[in-house]
Design a protein around this motif. Structure first.
Motif, short mmCIF file in Angstrom:
data_model
loop_
_atom_site.label_atom_id
_atom_site.label_comp_id
_atom_site.label_asym_id
_atom_site.label_seq_id
_atom_site.Cartn_x
_atom_site.Cartn_y
_atom_site.Cartn_z
N ALA A 97 5.84 5.33 5.18
CA ALA A 97 4.78 6.20 5.71
C ALA A 97 5.33 7.60 5.98
CB ALA A 97 4.19 5.60 6.98
N ARG A 98 6.52 7.68 6.57
CA ARG A 98 7.14 8.97 6.85
C ARG A 98 7.44 9.72 5.55
NH1 ARG A 98 12.62 9.10 7.78
NH2 ARG A 98 12.46 6.93 8.42
N HIS A 99 8.05 9.02 4.60
CA HIS A 99 8.39 9.69 3.34
C HIS A 99 7.17 9.98 2.49
CE1 HIS A 99 12.53 9.90 4.17
NE2 HIS A 99 12.74 8.60 4.15
N ASN A 100 6.11 9.20 2.63
CA ASN A 100 4.87 9.53 1.91
C ASN A 100 4.26 10.82 2.46
OD1 ASN A 100 4.91 7.55 -0.05
ND2 ASN A 100 3.75 6.09 1.20
N GLY A 101 4.47 11.08 3.74
CA GLY A 101 4.06 12.38 4.29
C GLY A 101 4.84 13.51 3.64
N PHE A 112 0.83 -1.20 0.00
CA PHE A 112 0.00 0.00 0.00
C PHE A 112 0.87 1.26 0.00
CE2 PHE A 112 -1.88 3.39 2.60
CZ PHE A 112 -3.01 3.68 1.85
N HIS A 113 1.88 1.28 0.86
CA HIS A 113 2.74 2.47 0.96
C HIS A 113 3.62 2.63 -0.28
CE1 HIS A 113 1.57 4.18 4.72
NE2 HIS A 113 1.60 2.99 5.29
N ARG A 114 4.07 1.53 -0.84
CA ARG A 114 4.83 1.62 -2.10
C ARG A 114 3.96 2.23 -3.19
NH1 ARG A 114 7.08 -4.46 -1.33
NH2 ARG A 114 9.14 -3.98 -0.44
N ALA A 115 2.72 1.77 -3.29
CA ALA A 115 1.80 2.29 -4.30
C ALA A 115 1.47 3.75 -4.06
CB ALA A 115 0.52 1.45 -4.34
N ILE A 134 8.34 -3.93 9.51
CA ILE A 134 7.74 -2.81 10.25
C ILE A 134 8.53 -1.53 10.00
CG2 ILE A 134 7.28 -1.90 12.57
CD1 ILE A 134 6.59 -4.85 13.34
N HIS A 135 9.85 -1.64 10.01
CA HIS A 135 10.67 -0.45 9.75
C HIS A 135 10.41 0.10 8.35
CE1 HIS A 135 13.92 2.36 9.48
NE2 HIS A 135 14.39 1.72 8.43
N MET A 136 10.29 -0.77 7.35
CA MET A 136 10.06 -0.30 5.99
C MET A 136 8.67 0.33 5.85
SD MET A 136 12.72 -0.45 4.12
CE MET A 136 12.07 -0.39 2.44
N GLY A 140 14.01 12.33 -5.85
CA GLY A 140 14.97 11.92 -4.83
C GLY A 140 14.38 10.92 -3.84
N LEU A 141 13.10 11.09 -3.51
CA LEU A 141 12.45 10.12 -2.61
C LEU A 141 12.37 8.73 -3.24
CD1 LEU A 141 9.54 12.16 -0.99
CD2 LEU A 141 11.53 11.18 0.16
N VAL A 142 12.04 8.66 -4.52
CA VAL A 142 11.98 7.36 -5.21
C VAL A 142 13.36 6.71 -5.17
CG1 VAL A 142 11.62 6.21 -7.43
CG2 VAL A 142 10.02 7.98 -6.68
N GLN A 143 14.39 7.48 -5.46
CA GLN A 143 15.75 6.94 -5.45
C GLN A 143 16.14 6.50 -4.04
OE1 GLN A 143 17.55 9.56 -9.15
NE2 GLN A 143 18.23 10.04 -7.11
N HIS A 144 15.82 7.32 -3.04
CA HIS A 144 16.15 7.00 -1.65
C HIS A 144 15.49 5.68 -1.23
CE1 HIS A 144 16.77 7.29 2.64
NE2 HIS A 144 15.45 7.27 2.83
N LEU A 145 14.23 5.52 -1.61
CA LEU A 145 13.53 4.31 -1.20
C LEU A 145 14.02 3.09 -1.96
CD1 LEU A 145 10.25 6.08 -0.37
CD2 LEU A 145 11.57 4.68 1.22
N ALA A 146 14.56 3.26 -3.15
CA ALA A 146 15.24 2.14 -3.83
C ALA A 146 16.46 1.72 -3.01
CB ALA A 146 15.64 2.54 -5.25
#
Length: 177
Positions: free
Chosen positions: A158-162, A32-35, A151-153, A63-69
């Protein structure tokens, strides 16, 4: 009791499981959060995805997409899988935030999806209690369970989606999920 919960929200994101076993539920929340991250980037052009509209921050949707990769690779391949893999975007950009003029959202999303797929392969068949080891940083050597990593991911996304929500609203006024 049966619920009539849709499998997908109207915006195309998967609805996280509301009942059931822990592993599928955690995986569904991560999906859900990835989507949600992908949704926040949809419909924007390259210039908008590179815009850091909240000064003095240099944070961008690209940058967020790259960071999450990078996060996907680190936590699932390095920590859970114990693999010795280099940073996705090379030495000196371990965070993934630095942008390259030649890399747009299409390539960044393809890399991000590849890291997600590799992480799923590493985790396939592992129990939530299986243990990996953090390789570097202030917690180097600490053992963590797959449960902890999932849980960490979820928390990381969730934090970065904010952040992504704020960035998107500043770019074109789109708000919500």
């Amino acid at each position: 009791m049966t619920t009539n919960t849709p499998e997908l929200l109207p915006d195309g994101r998967p609805v996280p499981l509301l009942t059931g076993d822990e592993l599928p539920m955690l995986e569904s929340w991560l999906a859900f959060h990835r989507a949600t991250l992908e949704l926040k980037c949809s419909g924007l052009d390259d210039a908008q995805l590179r815009l850091a509209p909240v000064e003095p921050s240099e944070l961008t949707l690209l940058g967020l997409v790259q960071h999450l990769a990078e996060c996907e690779r680190n936590w699932f391949q390095r920590v859970v899988g114990g693999l010795d893999v280099p940073p996705v975007y090379g030495e000196g950009n371990e965070s993934g935030y630095a942008l390259d003029a030649g890399r747009g959202i299409g390539e960044a999303l393809a890399v991000w999806r590849r890291e997600i797929a590799r992480g799923r392969e590493v985790c396939a068949g592992r129990a939530l209690e299986s243990v990996g080891r953090i390789g570097d940083g202030p917690m180097a050597g600490v053992e963590v369970s797959l449960r902890w990593v999932l849980i960490h991911m979820i928390e990381e996304y969730a934090r970065h989606n904010g952040h992504a929500d704020i960035l998107r609203e500043r770019i074109d006024g789109v708000t919500g999920a």
